[in-house]
Design a protein around this motif. Structure first.
Motif, PDB file in Angstrom:
ATOM      1  N   GLY A  85     -47.384 -31.786 -28.985  1.00  0.00           N
ATOM      2  CA  GLY A  85     -48.613 -31.061 -29.843  1.00  0.00           C
ATOM      3  C   GLY A  85     -49.297 -29.986 -29.017  1.00  0.00           C
ATOM      4  N   ASP A  86     -48.676 -29.737 -27.841  1.00  0.00           N
ATOM      5  CA  ASP A  86     -49.182 -28.494 -27.003  1.00  0.00           C
ATOM      6  C   ASP A  86     -48.279 -27.200 -27.584  1.00  0.00           C
ATOM      7  OD1 ASP A  86     -49.813 -26.566 -25.320  1.00  0.00           O
ATOM      8  OD2 ASP A  86     -49.082 -27.592 -23.812  1.00  0.00           O
ATOM      9  N   PHE A  87     -49.237 -26.470 -28.067  1.00  0.00           N
ATOM     10  CA  PHE A  87     -48.436 -25.105 -28.427  1.00  0.00           C
ATOM     11  C   PHE A  87     -47.870 -24.181 -27.521  1.00  0.00           C
ATOM     12  CE2 PHE A  87     -49.493 -26.311 -32.843  1.00  0.00           C
ATOM     13  CZ  PHE A  87     -49.335 -25.164 -33.608  1.00  0.00           C
ATOM     14  N   GLN A  88     -48.139 -24.524 -26.319  1.00  0.00           N
ATOM     15  CA  GLN A  88     -47.450 -23.648 -25.284  1.00  0.00           C
ATOM     16  C   GLN A  88     -46.313 -24.401 -24.727  1.00  0.00           C
ATOM     17  OE1 GLN A  88     -48.479 -20.650 -24.546  1.00  0.00           O
ATOM     18  NE2 GLN A  88     -49.891 -21.306 -26.487  1.00  0.00           N
ATOM     19  N   GLN A  89     -45.990 -25.827 -25.289  1.00  0.00           N
ATOM     20  CA  GLN A  89     -44.724 -26.438 -24.856  1.00  0.00           C
ATOM     21  C   GLN A  89     -43.511 -25.519 -25.176  1.00  0.00           C
ATOM     22  OE1 GLN A  89     -44.687 -30.105 -26.485  1.00  0.00           O
ATOM     23  NE2 GLN A  89     -42.642 -30.780 -25.014  1.00  0.00           N
ATOM     24  N   THR A  90     -42.410 -25.506 -24.280  1.00  0.00           N
ATOM     25  CA  THR A  90     -41.287 -24.836 -24.731  1.00  0.00           C
ATOM     26  C   THR A  90     -40.459 -25.756 -25.495  1.00  0.00           C
ATOM     27  OG1 THR A  90     -41.458 -23.622 -22.391  1.00  0.00           O
ATOM     28  CG2 THR A  90     -39.160 -23.722 -23.518  1.00  0.00           C
ATOM     29  N   LEU A  91     -39.815 -25.200 -26.524  1.00  0.00           N
ATOM     30  CA  LEU A  91     -39.069 -26.066 -27.565  1.00  0.00           C
ATOM     31  C   LEU A  91     -37.658 -26.371 -26.602  1.00  0.00           C
ATOM     32  CD1 LEU A  91     -38.589 -23.712 -30.729  1.00  0.00           C
ATOM     33  CD2 LEU A  91     -40.148 -25.607 -30.066  1.00  0.00           C
ATOM     34  N   PRO A  92     -37.166 -27.605 -26.799  1.00  0.00           N
ATOM     35  CA  PRO A  92     -35.826 -27.898 -26.186  1.00  0.00           C
ATOM     36  C   PRO A  92     -34.601 -27.529 -26.711  1.00  0.00           C
ATOM     37  CG  PRO A  92     -36.637 -29.605 -27.712  1.00  0.00           C
ATOM     38  CD  PRO A  92     -37.518 -28.639 -27.825  1.00  0.00           C
ATOM     39  N   VAL A  93     -34.702 -26.555 -27.636  1.00  0.00           N
ATOM     40  CA  VAL A  93     -33.395 -25.630 -28.012  1.00  0.00           C
ATOM     41  C   VAL A  93     -33.518 -24.314 -27.159  1.00  0.00           C
ATOM     42  CG1 VAL A  93     -33.206 -26.832 -30.129  1.00  0.00           C
ATOM     43  CG2 VAL A  93     -34.530 -24.821 -30.011  1.00  0.00           C
ATOM     44  N   ASP A  94     -32.413 -23.795 -27.325  1.00  0.00           N
ATOM     45  CA  ASP A  94     -32.274 -22.218 -26.664  1.00  0.00           C
ATOM     46  C   ASP A  94     -32.818 -21.364 -27.213  1.00  0.00           C
ATOM     47  OD1 ASP A  94     -30.387 -21.111 -28.522  1.00  0.00           O
ATOM     48  OD2 ASP A  94     -28.763 -22.414 -27.613  1.00  0.00           O
ATOM     49  N   ASP A  95     -33.147 -20.226 -26.867  1.00  0.00           N
ATOM     50  CA  ASP A  95     -34.076 -18.917 -27.567  1.00  0.00           C
ATOM     51  C   ASP A  95     -33.656 -18.568 -28.903  1.00  0.00           C
ATOM     52  OD1 ASP A  95     -35.922 -19.103 -25.629  1.00  0.00           O
ATOM     53  OD2 ASP A  95     -35.315 -17.424 -24.514  1.00  0.00           O
ATOM     54  N   THR A  96     -32.092 -18.361 -28.977  1.00  0.00           N
ATOM     55  CA  THR A  96     -31.501 -18.074 -30.228  1.00  0.00           C
ATOM     56  C   THR A  96     -31.873 -19.078 -31.470  1.00  0.00           C
ATOM     57  OG1 THR A  96     -29.686 -17.239 -29.089  1.00  0.00           O
ATOM     58  CG2 THR A  96     -29.359 -17.325 -31.347  1.00  0.00           C
ATOM     59  N   LEU A  97     -31.770 -20.130 -31.179  1.00  0.00           N
ATOM     60  CA  LEU A  97     -32.303 -21.235 -32.335  1.00  0.00           C
ATOM     61  C   LEU A  97     -33.746 -21.000 -32.384  1.00  0.00           C
ATOM     62  CD1 LEU A  97     -30.058 -24.061 -31.432  1.00  0.00           C
ATOM     63  CD2 LEU A  97     -29.884 -22.822 -33.586  1.00  0.00           C
ATOM     64  N   GLY A  98     -34.528 -20.979 -31.336  1.00  0.00           N
ATOM     65  CA  GLY A  98     -35.993 -20.916 -31.443  1.00  0.00           C
ATOM     66  C   GLY A  98     -36.485 -19.735 -32.134  1.00  0.00           C
ATOM     67  N   ARG A  99     -36.019 -18.697 -31.844  1.00  0.00           N
ATOM     68  CA  ARG A  99     -36.592 -17.249 -32.603  1.00  0.00           C
ATOM     69  C   ARG A  99     -35.866 -16.907 -33.760  1.00  0.00           C
ATOM     70  NH1 ARG A  99     -36.142 -14.673 -26.804  1.00  0.00           N
ATOM     71  NH2 ARG A  99     -34.300 -13.670 -27.846  1.00  0.00           N
ATOM     72  N   SER A 100     -34.593 -17.182 -34.021  1.00  0.00           N
ATOM     73  CA  SER A 100     -33.943 -16.690 -35.156  1.00  0.00           C
ATOM     74  C   SER A 100     -33.840 -17.759 -36.242  1.00  0.00           C
ATOM     75  CB  SER A 100     -32.602 -16.090 -34.676  1.00  0.00           C
ATOM     76  OG  SER A 100     -31.849 -17.111 -34.381  1.00  0.00           O
ATOM     77  N   VAL A 101     -33.752 -19.092 -35.992  1.00  0.00           N
ATOM     78  CA  VAL A 101     -33.616 -20.272 -36.976  1.00  0.00           C
ATOM     79  C   VAL A 101     -34.948 -20.971 -37.345  1.00  0.00           C
ATOM     80  CG1 VAL A 101     -32.133 -22.223 -37.545  1.00  0.00           C
ATOM     81  CG2 VAL A 101     -31.285 -20.142 -36.353  1.00  0.00           C
ATOM     82  N   ALA A 102     -35.406 -21.406 -36.033  1.00  0.00           N
ATOM     83  CA  ALA A 102     -36.587 -22.363 -36.369  1.00  0.00           C
ATOM     84  C   ALA A 102     -37.717 -21.870 -36.942  1.00  0.00           C
ATOM     85  CB  ALA A 102     -37.152 -22.870 -35.000  1.00  0.00           C
TER      86      ALA A 102
ATOM     87  N   PHE B  23     -26.600 -27.767 -31.552  1.00  0.00           N
ATOM     88  CA  PHE B  23     -25.957 -26.543 -31.666  1.00  0.00           C
ATOM     89  C   PHE B  23     -26.480 -25.730 -30.468  1.00  0.00           C
ATOM     90  CE2 PHE B  23     -25.964 -28.169 -35.957  1.00  0.00           C
ATOM     91  CZ  PHE B  23     -24.692 -28.105 -36.097  1.00  0.00           C
ATOM     92  N   SER B  24     -27.643 -26.307 -29.545  1.00  0.00           N
ATOM     93  CA  SER B  24     -28.239 -25.323 -28.522  1.00  0.00           C
ATOM     94  C   SER B  24     -27.431 -25.467 -27.342  1.00  0.00           C
ATOM     95  CB  SER B  24     -29.457 -26.128 -28.569  1.00  0.00           C
ATOM     96  OG  SER B  24     -30.150 -25.378 -27.581  1.00  0.00           O
ATOM     97  N   SER B  25     -27.460 -24.461 -26.759  1.00  0.00           N
ATOM     98  CA  SER B  25     -26.831 -24.523 -25.222  1.00  0.00           C
ATOM     99  C   SER B  25     -27.520 -25.399 -24.475  1.00  0.00           C
ATOM    100  CB  SER B  25     -26.944 -22.919 -24.491  1.00  0.00           C
ATOM    101  OG  SER B  25     -28.376 -22.456 -24.476  1.00  0.00           O
ATOM    102  N   THR B  26     -28.883 -26.038 -24.769  1.00  0.00           N
ATOM    103  CA  THR B  26     -29.458 -26.587 -23.931  1.00  0.00           C
ATOM    104  C   THR B  26     -29.033 -28.454 -24.120  1.00  0.00           C
ATOM    105  OG1 THR B  26     -31.379 -27.069 -25.525  1.00  0.00           O
ATOM    106  CG2 THR B  26     -31.634 -25.522 -23.913  1.00  0.00           C
ATOM    107  N   TRP B  27     -28.144 -28.566 -25.272  1.00  0.00           N
ATOM    108  CA  TRP B  27     -27.674 -29.880 -25.292  1.00  0.00           C
ATOM    109  C   TRP B  27     -26.680 -30.386 -24.515  1.00  0.00           C
ATOM    110  CZ3 TRP B  27     -22.902 -32.066 -26.622  1.00  0.00           C
ATOM    111  CH2 TRP B  27     -23.023 -33.000 -27.392  1.00  0.00           C
ATOM    112  N   SER B  28     -26.708 -31.476 -24.154  1.00  0.00           N
ATOM    113  CA  SER B  28     -25.666 -32.045 -23.090  1.00  0.00           C
ATOM    114  C   SER B  28     -25.294 -33.596 -23.658  1.00  0.00           C
ATOM    115  CB  SER B  28     -26.130 -31.998 -21.741  1.00  0.00           C
ATOM    116  OG  SER B  28     -26.791 -33.133 -21.495  1.00  0.00           O
TER     117      SER B  28
END
Length: 125
Positions: free
Chosen positions: A65-82, A49-54
């Motif tokens: 395991g790195d807490f500074q790692q960027t999630l492989p999903v877009d910000d909408t999913l990362g901030r409002s669902v995850a 459901f992410s705009s990063t999916w192809s």
């Protein structure tokens, strides 16, 4: 881009486990240790459901395991669902009622995003 730390911070705040401004404390150490494994099981369900999916990379990349790692999903999913999904899983063995509330929020937010997404068309073969 949303990081693992961003999702963890939001989940901890939602769970009301924050001590002052810090979310990574002795009180949240067990949550911290479980965060990346939990996200690695949740993100593949969010990835389509992410705009990063192809279609060329249908498998969600795993977090390391790195807490500074960027999630492989877009910000909408990362901030409002995850954060809701993470909070539900972190609380599942401590407070089943609150965990269920977070799970319902996660489900609702994801369904609202799904409802707004345009349909995907596949050729008939």
């Amino acid at each position: 881009m949303t990081t693992v730390q961003d999702v963890f911070d939001a989940a901890i705040c939602l769970m009301d486990e924050q001590s002052g401004a810090a979310t990574c404390t002795a009180d949240t150490a067990s949550y911290q240790a479980r965060t990346v494994p939990i996200l690695n099981t949740l993100l593949p369900a969010l990835y389509p459901f992410s705009s990063t999916w192809s279609g060329s990379q249908p498998v969600c990349p795993a977090l390391t395991g790195d807490f500074q790692q960027t999630l492989p999903v877009d910000d909408t999913l990362g901030r409002s669902v995850a954060p809701y999904a993470l909070a539900a899983n972190l609380l599942s063995s401590e407070d089943r009622e609150l965990a269920e509330w977070f799970r319902k929020q996660y489900t609702y937010r994801l369904s609202e995003l799904q409802r707004r997404l345009p349909g995907r068309w596949e050729p008939i073969s």
